[in-house]
Scaffold this active site. Structure first.
Site, PDB file in Angstrom:
ATOM      1  N   LYS A 174     -43.561   2.388   6.885  1.00 40.08           N
ATOM      2  CA  LYS A 174     -42.446   1.648   6.277  1.00 40.08           C
ATOM      3  C   LYS A 174     -42.475   1.773   4.759  1.00 40.08           C
ATOM      4  O   LYS A 174     -41.443   1.886   4.102  1.00 40.08           O
ATOM      5  CB  LYS A 174     -42.595   0.168   6.650  1.00 40.08           C
ATOM      6  CG  LYS A 174     -41.520  -0.315   7.566  1.00 40.08           C
ATOM      7  CD  LYS A 174     -41.578  -1.781   7.890  1.00 40.08           C
ATOM      8  CE  LYS A 174     -42.906  -2.457   7.782  1.00 40.08           C
ATOM      9  NZ  LYS A 174     -43.044  -3.732   8.453  1.00 40.08           N
ATOM     10  N   GLY A 180     -44.526  39.319   0.914  1.00 38.04           N
ATOM     11  CA  GLY A 180     -43.534  39.937   1.793  1.00 38.04           C
ATOM     12  C   GLY A 180     -42.737  40.939   0.983  1.00 38.04           C
ATOM     13  O   GLY A 180     -42.973  42.153   1.023  1.00 38.04           O
TER      14      GLY A 180
HETATM   15  C1  LIG Z   1     -43.388  29.024   0.049  1.00 34.87           C
HETATM   16  S1  LIG Z   1     -44.898  29.623   0.661  1.00 34.87           S
HETATM   17  C2  LIG Z   1     -44.454  30.623   2.090  1.00 34.87           C
HETATM   18  C3  LIG Z   1     -44.272  32.037   1.769  1.00 34.87           C
HETATM   19  C4  LIG Z   1     -43.622  32.827   2.865  1.00 34.87           C
HETATM   20  O1  LIG Z   1     -43.717  32.500   4.034  1.00 34.87           O
HETATM   21  C5  LIG Z   1     -42.859  33.996   2.541  1.00 34.87           C
HETATM   22  O2  LIG Z   1     -42.210  34.547   3.435  1.00 34.87           O
HETATM   23  C6  LIG Z   1     -42.875  34.554   1.177  1.00 34.87           C
HETATM   24  O3  LIG Z   1     -42.210  35.782   1.146  1.00 34.87           O
HETATM   25  P1  LIG Z   1     -42.129  36.621  -0.194  1.00 34.87           P
HETATM   26  O4  LIG Z   1     -41.186  37.740   0.128  1.00 34.87           O
HETATM   27  O5  LIG Z   1     -41.586  35.722  -1.251  1.00 34.87           O
HETATM   28  O6  LIG Z   1     -43.484  37.124  -0.522  1.00 34.87           O
END
Ligand SMILES: CSCCC(=O)C(=O)COP(=O)(O)O
Length: 410
Positions: A95, A356
């Site tokens: 709460k 990524g």
């Molecule tokens: C906000 S942390 C999670 C990062 C993630 O899952 C991701 O896909 C990042 O991808 P990027 O292309 O920015 O390296």
């Protein structure tokens, strides 16, 4: 042995009597009312009563509106709640989370409460053992384009990432059960690509497949994934709850590391006035619930978390905590090779460099993206400036990455 869990809050109010406020929290979230109780009832209820441990008021020097706050510590008797994270969180911030400008900053659980939590099954050391890599930061690659792609396409993407020399590959968190790439077939296809790549690179690799579906089916899905050959799992902890992670991580049949994704965390930690502090949300509670690796925004990339908060998450994952194994910190989002020296400066060697776009977006292709990171990690761990390393023959991938993204200085 301490029989209380201690919550630390930061409460903002320009006028409040914070001592009074603290007392009303301590009483309100435990026995409900105190002064009205008859003496006999007080004696009976004493063991359930929350206690104010400290109230530190910070008066703004210039009296500016909105800047007066107090850090309040309250001890909650363990006897009031069962040994699970939902009961603890509802007690200390159920709460209360909706009652004005107040943020839950930290929780120190008792030894007795912690004893219900085995914590990470593998932890940082166990993940390193599985990979056979003990002397450098690990490198993780994230599938990027996944929705709408078939198995052959994902297998090809996996193979290219693996050829880049990454230690882990994780699904994108938005890849759910779907007819094009069903869980077990996806695992089989990707693990086949992992074996093929290993023949060329000689390197072991963990594939963290995204564990999804209704809560009632998660454990069964995890077992299916493991039976199909998955050697790690990715899990969107905050959308399911810490208790679900706890159940999965202590299941003896789910004997693979679990990487916790921070999806939804932005709904909890960024405000100074509301929510739950990042080091508790993404650090302590993830570790207590059993995450072997924890992803969170870094201070440098595309989704930025302030540095002090970021290092507090790292500390919560790595500092002594009731004898639990440590969890691997994975600062993420918008990471490219030019950030590697900064990451290593702040996190040291016990970190997973995770990217990524910084891998798939490499001008020479995905595999070169991995190579560029490995070259950057090698340079940074050897104390060689990236620009100098990029000039060396064999480091063309690093050179191209620096041309594309530059180098971020401290
Ligand atoms: C906000 S942390 C999670 C990062 C993630 O899952 C991701 O896909 C990042 O991808 P990027 O292309 O920015 O390296």
């Amino acid at each position: 042995m301490s029989q209380v869990c201690i919550a630390t809050y930061r409460s903002y109010d320009d006028k409040a009597d914070f001592d009074k406020k603290a007392l009303s929290i301590a009483v309100g979230l435990t026995v409900g009312s105190w002064t009205e109780l008859p003496e006999a009832k007080k004696a009976e209820m004493e063991k359930h009563l929350g206690k104010v441990l400290s109230v530190e008021v910070h008066e703004p020097a210039n009296g500016a509106a909105g800047e007066r706050y107090a850090d309040i510590r309250i001890a909650y008797p363990d006897i009031n709640f069962s040994r699970d994270i939902p009961a603890l969180l509802v007690t200390v911030f159920g709460k209360l989370s909706m009652d004005g400008c107040i943020k839950l900053i930290d929780l120190d659980v008792s030894e007795d409460f912690a004893s219900a939590f085995p914590g990470p099954r593998f932890g940082l050391g166990g993940v390193r053992d599985l990979l056979g890599v003990h002397d450098r930061p690990l490198l993780m690659s994230i599938f990027k384009s996944v929705v709408g792609h078939d198995l052959a396409n994902l297998q090809e993407q996996f193979y290219k990432q693996a050829l880049g020399g990454v230690d882990l590959i994780k699904d994108d968190e938005i890849l759910f059960e779907n007819p094009l790439t069903p869980l077990e077939q996806r695992v089989e296809a990707c693990m086949e690509a992992a074996r093929k790549a290993q023949e060329e690179t000689g390197q072991k690799l963990l594939y963290a497949v995204n564990l999804t579906g209704p809560t009632s089916q998660l454990a069964a899905n995890a077992r299916k994934a493991v039976a199909a050959g998955a050697n790690a799992l990715l899990f969107n902890v905050l959308s399911y709850g810490y208790d679900v992670l706890h159940e999965l991580s202590k299941d003896p049949e789910i004997n693979v590391p679990i990487a916790a994704h921070p999806a939804l965390a932005g709904a909890f930690y960024p405000s100074p006035h509301y929510g739950i502090g990042a080091s508790l949300l993404l650090g302590k509670l993830m570790r207590l619930a059993g995450a072997d690796l924890v992803l969170f925004p870094s201070p440098y990339g595309s989704v930025v978390m302030p540095k002090a908060e970021n290092l507090a998450v790292k500390d919560a994952l790595l500092s002594p905590l009731h004898g639990l194994k440590t969890s691997f910190p994975v600062p993420s989002a918008g990471i490219h090779p030019g950030l590697v020296p900064l990451i290593l400066k702040d996190f040291g060697t016990d970190v997973v460099v995770n990217a990524g776009g910084g891998i798939h977006g490499h001008p020479m292709g995905t595999a070169a993206g991995g190579h560029a990171f490995r070259q950057a990690i090698k340079a940074a761990t050897s104390g060689i400036p990236l620009r100098e390393a990029a000039e060396a023959s064999g480091n063309e991938a690093l050179q191209a990455a620096i041309q594309a993204w530059g180098i971020k200085e401290a």
